[in-house]
Design a protein around this motif. Structure first.
Motif, PDB file in Angstrom:
ATOM      1  N   SER A  84      11.530  35.223  -8.648  1.00 30.18           N
ATOM      2  CA  SER A  84      12.847  35.011  -8.038  1.00 30.18           C
ATOM      3  C   SER A  84      13.270  33.554  -8.126  1.00 30.18           C
ATOM      4  N   LEU A  85      13.152  33.003  -9.301  1.00 32.67           N
ATOM      5  CA  LEU A  85      13.404  31.577  -9.483  1.00 32.67           C
ATOM      6  C   LEU A  85      14.864  31.224  -9.240  1.00 32.67           C
ATOM      7  N   LYS A  86      15.043  30.052  -8.661  1.00 35.37           N
ATOM      8  CA  LYS A  86      16.353  29.521  -8.337  1.00 35.37           C
ATOM      9  C   LYS A  86      16.583  28.227  -9.096  1.00 35.37           C
ATOM     10  N   PRO A  87      17.837  27.852  -9.319  1.00 37.11           N
ATOM     11  CA  PRO A  87      18.095  26.563  -9.966  1.00 37.11           C
ATOM     12  C   PRO A  87      17.428  25.392  -9.257  1.00 37.11           C
ATOM     13  N   GLU A  88      17.287  25.476  -7.953  1.00 37.31           N
ATOM     14  CA  GLU A  88      16.648  24.420  -7.185  1.00 37.31           C
ATOM     15  C   GLU A  88      15.167  24.262  -7.507  1.00 37.31           C
ATOM     16  N   ASP A  89      14.579  25.238  -8.174  1.00 39.99           N
ATOM     17  CA  ASP A  89      13.180  25.153  -8.575  1.00 39.99           C
ATOM     18  C   ASP A  89      12.985  24.337  -9.844  1.00 39.99           C
ATOM     19  N   THR A  90      14.058  23.952 -10.490  1.00 41.89           N
ATOM     20  CA  THR A  90      13.972  23.152 -11.704  1.00 41.89           C
ATOM     21  C   THR A  90      13.269  21.836 -11.407  1.00 41.89           C
ATOM     22  N   ALA A  91      12.213  21.554 -12.145  1.00 44.26           N
ATOM     23  CA  ALA A  91      11.419  20.353 -11.916  1.00 44.26           C
ATOM     24  C   ALA A  91      10.320  20.286 -12.962  1.00 44.26           C
ATOM     25  N   VAL A  92       9.635  19.168 -12.974  1.00 43.42           N
ATOM     26  CA  VAL A  92       8.378  19.078 -13.698  1.00 43.42           C
ATOM     27  C   VAL A  92       7.278  19.472 -12.730  1.00 43.42           C
ATOM     28  N   TYR A  93       6.469  20.417 -13.122  1.00 45.12           N
ATOM     29  CA  TYR A  93       5.397  20.915 -12.276  1.00 45.12           C
ATOM     30  C   TYR A  93       4.067  20.348 -12.748  1.00 45.12           C
ATOM     31  N   TYR A  94       3.316  19.824 -11.790  1.00 43.90           N
ATOM     32  CA  TYR A  94       2.054  19.167 -12.072  1.00 43.90           C
ATOM     33  C   TYR A  94       0.904  19.877 -11.380  1.00 43.90           C
ATOM     34  N   CYS A  95      -0.161  20.030 -12.092  1.00 44.75           N
ATOM     35  CA  CYS A  95      -1.406  20.517 -11.540  1.00 44.75           C
ATOM     36  C   CYS A  95      -2.217  19.334 -11.026  1.00 44.75           C
ATOM     37  N   LYS A  96      -2.905  19.535  -9.912  1.00 44.90           N
ATOM     38  CA  LYS A  96      -3.691  18.450  -9.341  1.00 44.90           C
ATOM     39  C   LYS A  96      -4.966  18.981  -8.715  1.00 44.90           C
ATOM     40  N   VAL A  97      -6.037  18.247  -8.934  1.00 48.38           N
ATOM     41  CA  VAL A  97      -7.255  18.453  -8.168  1.00 48.38           C
ATOM     42  C   VAL A  97      -7.085  17.745  -6.837  1.00 48.38           C
ATOM     43  N   LEU A  98      -7.273  18.460  -5.733  1.00 45.80           N
ATOM     44  CA  LEU A  98      -7.055  17.902  -4.408  1.00 45.80           C
ATOM     45  C   LEU A  98      -8.333  17.400  -3.755  1.00 45.80           C
ATOM     46  N   LEU A  99      -9.350  18.204  -3.774  1.00 46.75           N
ATOM     47  CA  LEU A  99     -10.624  17.884  -3.139  1.00 46.75           C
ATOM     48  C   LEU A  99     -11.769  18.350  -3.998  1.00 46.75           C
ATOM     49  N   PRO A 100     -12.881  17.624  -3.981  1.00 47.85           N
ATOM     50  CA  PRO A 100     -13.190  16.393  -3.264  1.00 47.85           C
ATOM     51  C   PRO A 100     -12.733  15.115  -3.954  1.00 47.85           C
ATOM     52  N   ALA A 101     -12.150  15.225  -5.117  1.00 48.10           N
ATOM     53  CA  ALA A 101     -11.575  14.097  -5.825  1.00 48.10           C
ATOM     54  C   ALA A 101     -10.134  14.437  -6.181  1.00 48.10           C
ATOM     55  N   GLU A 102      -9.418  13.503  -6.781  1.00 49.45           N
ATOM     56  CA  GLU A 102      -8.020  13.711  -7.127  1.00 49.45           C
ATOM     57  C   GLU A 102      -7.785  13.392  -8.596  1.00 49.45           C
TER      58      GLU A 102
END
Length: 114
Positions: A84-102
């Motif tokens: 159900s994507l909306k125009p407001e969802d337009t962005a660059v999406y990044y994956c990240k390791v959160l824990l225990p490191a970044e």
């Protein structure tokens, strides 16, 4: 060397769906909490969804009920299913390791437009 590689971004019409993937290497993937962020020129980078090593999840209010984060530890991959994507969802999406490191991935562009 730690590396996160995102894929799955693209152009989709409002109401459509995309599934983003992030393949991690160089870490013991199953032991790490993972997250998806997004950023536009107008906004700060924000946490969209997170997934703990135990399977618990969090979601930003704008995406609740529409996005789902999941992981496949056998494939060292975290996913973001976006419905159900909306125009407001337009962005660059990044994956990240959160824990225990970044660690950050390079990002993948999602554009929602008619």
């Amino acid at each position: 060397q730690v590396q996160l590689v995102e894929s799955g971004g693209g152009l989709v019409q409002p109401g459509g769906s995309l599934r983003l993937s992030c393949v991690a290497s160089g870490i013991m993937f199953s032991r790490y909490a993972m997250g998806w962020y997004r950023q536009t020129p107008e906004k700060q980078r924000e946490l969209v969804a997170s997934l703990s090593r135990f399977g618990s999840t969090t979601y930003a209010d704008p995406v609740k009920g529409r996005f789902t984060i999941s992981r496949d530890n056998a494939k060292n991959t975290v996913y973001l299913q976006m419905n159900s994507l909306k125009p407001e969802d337009t962005a660059v999406y990044y994956c990240k390791v959160l824990l225990p490191a970044e660690y950050w991935g390079q990002g993948t562009q999602v554009t929602v437009s008619s």
